[in-house]
Write an enzyme that holds these catalytic residues in place. Structure first.
Site, mmCIF file in Angstrom:
data_model
loop_
_atom_site.group_PDB
_atom_site.id
_atom_site.type_symbol
_atom_site.label_atom_id
_atom_site.label_comp_id
_atom_site.label_asym_id
_atom_site.label_seq_id
_atom_site.Cartn_x
_atom_site.Cartn_y
_atom_site.Cartn_z
ATOM 1 N N GLU A 447 0.856 -1.225 -0.091
ATOM 2 C CA GLU A 447 -0.087 0.034 -0.031
ATOM 3 C C GLU A 447 0.869 1.122 -0.042
ATOM 4 O O GLU A 447 1.057 1.749 -1.074
ATOM 5 C CB GLU A 447 -0.888 0.082 1.168
ATOM 6 C CG GLU A 447 -2.215 0.545 0.864
ATOM 7 C CD GLU A 447 -3.358 0.387 1.717
ATOM 8 O OE1 GLU A 447 -4.329 1.011 1.610
ATOM 9 O OE2 GLU A 447 -3.196 -0.943 2.394
ATOM 10 N N GLU A 723 -1.966 0.274 13.365
ATOM 11 C CA GLU A 723 -3.298 0.389 12.630
ATOM 12 C C GLU A 723 -4.421 0.054 13.165
ATOM 13 O O GLU A 723 -5.401 1.061 13.368
ATOM 14 C CB GLU A 723 -3.179 0.023 11.358
ATOM 15 C CG GLU A 723 -4.618 0.058 10.446
ATOM 16 C CD GLU A 723 -4.383 -0.607 8.973
ATOM 17 O OE1 GLU A 723 -3.321 -1.667 8.997
ATOM 18 O OE2 GLU A 723 -4.908 -0.137 8.265
#
Ligand code: BGC
Length: 934
Positions: A447, A723
């Protein structure tokens, strides 16, 4: 008195950067007796001795040390401008700075060079080069260069800079940054070789959400370069890239941002091949905007681990981003194979949370001892598996090279709580790792993209830590370019790359929030002016979506990430979009962004626009109140985040605010003072709590140690921000593989609260650039002491507070030269704001909190029940309540004040008189502790 820190557009002596409309100058003053600048003078010249003066402002009281632009200065291409500043203080001291400079790039000068590419395109990476002869003495040499996807430039084998991963990440289809280098010292008399080595990078390698595609912006390696030699006799020679250049094969066989790099030093470059001109638009070339990515720190591994699975794994001791360099001592043909991961599982190497990113390094030795490291990739890692390692494993052979954009550190923060300090460090590491040329969500898996939500959420924290002006202004520049091609819609990722997702609330609002916060912090109106069309276009886009879905002044009918990864849903792993109604959230941001556009228009003197966006905001507000609040003012969206947004964005009528504030505290109580918030609610949660007068709960959340909390991660050994609140479960296992980066800075936004609320260094909207600011510490004995430093654009601000054992509270602050602070003393001192000018100040007085009774009307009833003798007092006073079945459980976290509010007790009940004293008189900490542990 000395004048220091001279900067042009927040860069020290920038060579070849985009300067915006006109360069902006800033400086700081140290060691002055005076408190402020009475007047300043800027001189600009073509030489360091200031003999060829181009411009002289003369002493002018209006020149600002935070941001002065000289639009009168007409700039020529490829020219160095020296400038210096003289300051006259209000104590009549006078000083002149040492010269600083900035040098223009090519500006609108046409390129003689052509874009070139090797005739034979192959995976193996090319080196483009040209040999040339220098026959006259050189006065100066500059290289203007861009290579795609990534490049390094050398002259006769010597790198021209320490920059890494150039030209960086941008919206390559909209503009291409070129770098300018002073290479005077690298040109030798006689034979020289200029050489550009190329890699894939973000431009053409495997990168982006479509993980199956390799080429996104272009298929071909390409480079453009002008080496301009200026001789002592004043003549010039340009070595421009064209078909006279040639191409060799490098030792790099392949590279990609996600997968790593393969290099074989036994390979020979082969015959030089021809290059061809390729049709890339030279009109896209623009000077760089961002300072370079460089190796900013070097770490040594802390251990070699032999895992139960029989692997050999290095532990860097820190989740870091960059490269692992090693000393190769192995014979020719020996193979090295490294794999990178963030965490061990069951003691073994693990990398499933990297998803499809391979994160590897392959190397074959040519037998010459040397330091080896990759060039065209980077890794986010703490652990390195030495999958093939053909020599002894010696810790001293390894170095962790930490890469990030060269932004000066501006803040430091220390508290008496070691775990909070670790949290602060983890956030800083999160910023380092995700500031590789562009703000990213995470630096390791497949990502690593410029997600707008993440960039927006983290802005202020980032800006306390480092001077992020050039970094975020480049991001905003890309954002506006991408948005212009989408009729005002802001893609969720900048640069957009292959992401087609349309703008979502809180993500697309990066378009309004970041420029406004940049303006407030750095005081640069020109930047606000540049971004204003983008800010406005975003709100116009939401307005158009509103029009298409019934003109209700709500934002309906679009996809949103919502309170991403929040915990107020049944299964947070599967259900990532949070528990707060998306139309409510989207409409809150509709309102908020419209208010920011209105404010920006006001600053820019666009009164009619300011009024029209204020009116739009008002209509949205009315629609939200109509749909999402009961007629008597209760918010109908019952989540922590819903209350937090209503209070932060301040759209409730004042008479409803108090109820919402109370309801938020009740929500938190029901969760036993644990947050349930995701990406949208978390950044504002503690700020709102302090603002509504519940600083105590803000600290309670900060210091909570069990899941979910910030310190849970710290207790679990995190060295960056995760996260998910439970990225790693209490048993050490990873909670999810799909969305689980261990270096994802969004929740690190609590550090903004620590600087701005706990320490109390507050930028003010009405005084952009922090020439004036507020000092409003919100201390709490729970954290003992705090020491904060922040180098604001106006100079260094310090705040330190502490409690001592005698119940005294002390506060020390310093205000920089030329600045003015409005101080509100906490802890029961006279709270009338005091105006402070430059200087150092100290206070000490008895802390109100030290006088707080152990048990009072705000103590949770459950806590009173831990003190057996206090219970007796309570029972005697309120038998009708305490006699209620299960009263202690029923009241639970509610305090007596809450029970008053809920009308169990009348506010004027005389039995309340003296009750706190009576309860406290018999409170027994020892007994209570025993009860707590039972
Ligand atoms: C990213 C996030 C991002 C999100 C959008 C994720 O894959 O890692 O940080 O903001 O997608 O919801």
């Amino acid at each position: 008195m000395q004048i220091v820190d001279l900067a042009t557009n927040h860069l020290t002596n920038p060579l070849g950067y985009a300067l915006g409309g006109s360069p902006r100058f800033s400086w700081m003053v140290e060691g002055a007796k005076g408190r402020a600048q009475k007047s300043a003078r800027i001189e600009v010249a073509l030489d360091e001795a200031f003999t060829t003066l181009l411009y002289d402002t003369g002493f002018d009281p209006s020149l600002s040390s935070i941001c002065t632009s000289l639009p009168q200065l007409a700039l020529a291409p490829r020219t160095r401008y020296y400038w210096r500043v003289s300051v006259l203080s209000d104590a009549d001291e006078r000083a002149t700075s040492a010269p600083a400079w900035f040098e223009t790039a090519k500006l609108d000068e046409p390129w003689q060079a052509r874009w070139i590419s090797p005739v034979q395109q192959e995976k193996r990476h090319p080196i483009l080069f040209r040999d040339f002869k220098v026959e006259k003495p050189i006065r100066q040499a500059r290289a203007y260069v861009c290579g795609l996807g990534l490049y390094t430039l050398t002259l006769s084998g010597v790198p021209t800079s320490k920059d890494c991963l150039t030209p960086g990440l941008c919206a390559y289809d909209k503009w291409l940054p070129y770098q300018s280098y002073d290479v005077t010292g690298l040109i030798v008399p006689g034979e020289n070789r200029i050489q550009i080595q190329l890699g894939n990078g973000w431009y053409k390698g495997r990168y982006g959400l479509d993980i199956t595609r390799e080429y996104h912006y272009g298929e071909d390696f390409a480079a453009i370069c002008e080496l301009i030699l200026t001789f002592e006799d004043g003549t010039e020679q340009v070595i421009a890239s064209d078909t006279r250049w040639q191409s060799l094969r490098s030792c790099i066989l392949d590279s990609s941002i996600f997968d790593g790099e393969r290099r074989d030093d036994t390979l020979l470059p082969g015959e030089a091949c021809a290059v061809r001109e390729i049709a890339l638009d030279k009109g896209l070339l623009q000077p760089r905007r961002n300072p370079p990515v460089r190796i900013m720190q070097t770490l040594s591994p802390v251990a070699v681990i032999h895992t139960p699975a029989g692997e050999t794994v290095l532990d860097m001791g820190q989740n870091m981003v960059g490269w692992l360099e090693f000393t190769c001592r192995a014979p020719k043909g020996s193979e090295f194979y490294l794999q990178f991961g963030e965490v061990l599982q069951d003691g073994n190497f693990y990398r499933d949370n990297m998803r499809t990113a391979l994160c590897e390094y392959h190397y074959v030795s040519d037998g010459k001892p040397k330091a080896v490291r990759p060039t065209f990739t980077f890794y986010g890692f703490r652990y390195v598996k030495l999958t093939k390692w053909p020599q002894d494993v010696a810790l001293s052979d390894f170095r962790g090279l930490v890469l990030y954009t060269t932004l000066p550190a501006t803040g430091s923060l220390l508290t008496a709580n070691e775990k909070v300090n670790q949290l602060i460090q983890n956030t800083l590491w999160g910023q380092r790792g995700n500031f590789v040329d562009n703000p990213s969500d995470c630096p390791q898996r497949d990502e690593r993209m410029g997600w707008t939500g993440d960039a927006q959420i983290f802005f202020d924290t980032a800006a306390y830590n480092m001077d992020v002006y050039p970094f975020y202004s480049k991001y905003c520049y890309d954002l506006a370019r991408e948005q212009a091609a989408l009729e005002g819609c802001v893609p969720v990722v900048i640069p957009k790359h292959d992401v087609t997702q349309k703008g979502a609330c809180a993500w697309g609002d990066a378009a309004t929030i970041i420029p406004w916060r940049l303006y407030v912090r750095y005081g640069d109106v020109q930047l606000l002016q540049e971004q204003y069309p983008s800010m406005k276009a975003w709100v116009d886009y939401i307005r158009s979506r509103d029009r298409e879905t019934g003109d209700t002044r709500l934002w309906r009918g679009d996809f949103h990430y919502g309170d991403w990864l929040s915990l107020d849903v049944e299964d947070p792993v599967e259900e990532r979009f949070g528990g707060t109604d998306h139309v409510y959230l989207a409409s809150c941001y509709y309102y908020y962004s419209a208010t920011l556009v209105s404010k920006a228009a006001q600053v820019l003197g666009l009164t009619a626009q300011s009024q029209s966006y204020a009116a739009l905001a008002e209509e949205v507000r009315a629609a939200i109140l109509n749909v999402y609040c009961t007629p008597t003012g209760r918010l109908a969206v019952n989540t922590q985040t819903a209350y937090v947004l209503a209070l932060y964005m301040d759209f409730l009528p004042p008479e409803w605010r108090e109820q919402a504030a109370y309801d938020l505290t009740q929500k938190l109580k029901q969760a036993d003072y644990h947050l349930r918030t995701g990406f949208i609610g978390t950044p504002y949660l503690c700020r709102v709590l302090t603002d509504i007068g519940r600083n105590d709960i803000a600290y309670r959340l900060l210091l909570q140690e069990d899941f979910p909390s910030w310190l849970y991660q710290v207790n679990m050994g995190a060295t960056t921000i995760w996260e998910r609140w439970n990225s790693i479960l209490p048993d050490g296992s990873i909670s999810d593989t799909g969305m689980n980066s261990l270096n994802h800075y969004s929740y690190g936004s609590i550090v903004q609260w620590l600087y701005q609320y706990a320490a109390g260094i507050v930028p003010l909207e009405e005084a952009p650039g922090m020439r004036r600011f507020a000092i409003a510490p919100h201390p709490d004995p729970a954290i003992g002491w705090i020491q904060a430093r922040y180098k604001a654009p106006s100079g260094e601000i310090t705040v330190a507070w502490a409690y001592d054992e005698a119940g005294q509270f002390s506060l020390e602050v310093s205000v920089p030269f030329g600045a003015q602070a409005t101080l509100t003393l906490p802890e029961g001192a006279d709270s009338t704001p005091k105006v402070l000018y430059a200087g150092h100040y100290r206070w000490q007085y008895p802390a109100l909190s030290a006088q707080k009774l152990p048990l009072d009307l705000d103590t949770p009833v459950l806590e009173i029940y831990r003190h057996p003798r206090a219970v007796k007092v309570l029972e005697a006073a309120f038998p009708e309540l305490t006699g209620m079945m299960l009263f202690d459980m029923f009241a639970g976290q509610r305090s007596l004040n809450d029970l008053i509010r809920d009308q169990f007790i009348a506010p004027d009940d005389s039995r309340l008189n003296g009750l706190p004293q009576a309860l406290s008189a018999v409170a027994d900490e020892k007994e209570a502790r025993q009860k707590r542990t039972r």
